[in-house]
Write a protein that holds these residues in place. Sequence first.
Motif, PDB file in Angstrom:
ATOM      1  N   ALA A 169       2.593   1.474  -3.544  1.00  0.00           N
ATOM      2  CA  ALA A 169       1.615   1.852  -4.567  1.00  0.00           C
ATOM      3  C   ALA A 169       1.286   3.340  -4.463  1.00  0.00           C
ATOM      4  O   ALA A 169       1.177   4.039  -5.484  1.00  0.00           O
ATOM      5  CB  ALA A 169       0.353   1.013  -4.419  1.00  0.00           C
ATOM      6  N   LYS A 170       1.141   3.835  -3.244  1.00  0.00           N
ATOM      7  CA  LYS A 170       0.826   5.245  -3.041  1.00  0.00           C
ATOM      8  C   LYS A 170       2.012   6.122  -3.421  1.00  0.00           C
ATOM      9  O   LYS A 170       1.849   7.171  -4.062  1.00  0.00           O
ATOM     10  CB  LYS A 170       0.464   5.475  -1.578  1.00  0.00           C
ATOM     11  CG  LYS A 170      -0.148   6.837  -1.280  1.00  0.00           C
ATOM     12  CD  LYS A 170      -1.572   6.910  -1.752  1.00  0.00           C
ATOM     13  CE  LYS A 170      -2.267   8.157  -1.256  1.00  0.00           C
ATOM     14  NZ  LYS A 170      -3.662   8.262  -1.718  1.00  0.00           N
ATOM     15  N   SER A 209       0.825  -1.212   0.000  1.00  0.00           N
ATOM     16  CA  SER A 209       0.000   0.000   0.000  1.00  0.00           C
ATOM     17  C   SER A 209       0.858   1.260   0.000  1.00  0.00           C
ATOM     18  O   SER A 209       0.538   2.257  -0.653  1.00  0.00           O
ATOM     19  CB  SER A 209      -0.933   0.001   1.205  1.00  0.00           C
ATOM     20  OG  SER A 209      -0.190  -0.069   2.415  1.00  0.00           O
ATOM     21  N   GLN A 251       2.382   5.948  -7.138  1.00  0.00           N
ATOM     22  CA  GLN A 251       1.127   6.258  -7.828  1.00  0.00           C
ATOM     23  C   GLN A 251       0.819   5.232  -8.916  1.00  0.00           C
ATOM     24  O   GLN A 251       0.545   5.565 -10.082  1.00  0.00           O
ATOM     25  CB  GLN A 251       1.181   7.670  -8.429  1.00  0.00           C
ATOM     26  CG  GLN A 251       1.254   8.786  -7.388  1.00  0.00           C
ATOM     27  CD  GLN A 251      -0.027   8.892  -6.558  1.00  0.00           C
ATOM     28  OE1 GLN A 251      -1.051   9.340  -7.049  1.00  0.00           O
ATOM     29  NE2 GLN A 251       0.041   8.473  -5.302  1.00  0.00           N
ATOM     30  N   VAL A 252       0.881   3.945  -8.546  1.00  0.00           N
ATOM     31  CA  VAL A 252       0.580   2.853  -9.470  1.00  0.00           C
ATOM     32  C   VAL A 252      -0.431   1.910  -8.826  1.00  0.00           C
ATOM     33  O   VAL A 252      -0.702   1.988  -7.618  1.00  0.00           O
ATOM     34  CB  VAL A 252       1.852   2.056  -9.843  1.00  0.00           C
ATOM     35  CG1 VAL A 252       2.858   2.945 -10.575  1.00  0.00           C
ATOM     36  CG2 VAL A 252       2.496   1.435  -8.600  1.00  0.00           C
ATOM     37  N   ASP A 253      -0.965   1.013  -9.640  1.00  0.00           N
ATOM     38  CA  ASP A 253      -1.902   0.013  -9.146  1.00  0.00           C
ATOM     39  C   ASP A 253      -1.176  -0.912  -8.175  1.00  0.00           C
ATOM     40  O   ASP A 253      -0.056  -1.361  -8.433  1.00  0.00           O
ATOM     41  CB  ASP A 253      -2.461  -0.803 -10.324  1.00  0.00           C
ATOM     42  CG  ASP A 253      -3.646  -1.672  -9.927  1.00  0.00           C
ATOM     43  OD1 ASP A 253      -3.553  -2.361  -8.889  1.00  0.00           O
ATOM     44  OD2 ASP A 253      -4.644  -1.669 -10.663  1.00  0.00           O
ATOM     45  N   LYS A 254      -1.825  -1.200  -7.058  1.00  0.00           N
ATOM     46  CA  LYS A 254      -1.226  -2.056  -6.028  1.00  0.00           C
ATOM     47  C   LYS A 254      -0.849  -3.434  -6.572  1.00  0.00           C
ATOM     48  O   LYS A 254       0.069  -4.083  -6.072  1.00  0.00           O
ATOM     49  CB  LYS A 254      -2.213  -2.200  -4.869  1.00  0.00           C
ATOM     50  CG  LYS A 254      -1.661  -2.886  -3.633  1.00  0.00           C
ATOM     51  CD  LYS A 254      -2.700  -2.864  -2.521  1.00  0.00           C
ATOM     52  CE  LYS A 254      -2.186  -3.596  -1.280  1.00  0.00           C
ATOM     53  NZ  LYS A 254      -3.193  -3.559  -0.191  1.00  0.00           N
TER      54      LYS A 254
END
Length: 217
Positions: free
Chosen positions: A198-199, A195, A202-205
């Motif tokens: 991904a944050k 998490s 800034q990509v899909d987890k």
Amino acid sequence: MPIKFIYLGLLAIMSAAALASDGPSLQDFCVADAKSSVLVNGKACKDPKLVTASDFSLAGLHLAGNTNNAVGSRVTPAFAAHIPGLNTLGISMVRLDIAPSGINPLHIHPRATEILTVIEGTLEVGFITSNPDNRLLTKILKKGDVFVFPEGLIHYQKNIGKSHAVAIGALNSQNPGVITIANAVFGSNPSIPSSILAKAFQVDKKLIPVMRTQFKI
């Protein structure tokens, strides 16, 4: 003398002491004693009477490093761990071998500035300035060219020529350290939570486990 001037004088002295760099060595050398269990900032000193010329020497830096790996490069270090006589002297060096189209990936040296000299081949090199600008400064280097990578800044080297490239790097630390960005972020132990990654990127987890498979040790 008014008390405020005495106070300001003491403050100036303390500030100067806090900003001072390491003082000069108190002895000719401090050859690292690999057998010592003493924990210091560096290595404990070997008995000077037991020191030999071999403590200040390293053979084999003329040999090409094996670049048969995922990134196509190999760094051969000459640090205090390899030359005991470098202990406390604040210098070290590396040999960098890069195959055609290979890279020395984005990395930092947390404790040293590096000055690189190209011995053979053509390299694209660059470093990124700190926040908030994050400027990428790049240069094409050919045989005999020199480039400086400031301490702590992310940098890289890429072989853009058609032949094997060789460079020698000098660093102002006996143990400059290296943090390869991708390896550290995606290959940490234990893993950074998906998490957070991904944050941060800034990509899909769902992409994070895929990236981890590339860099997990």
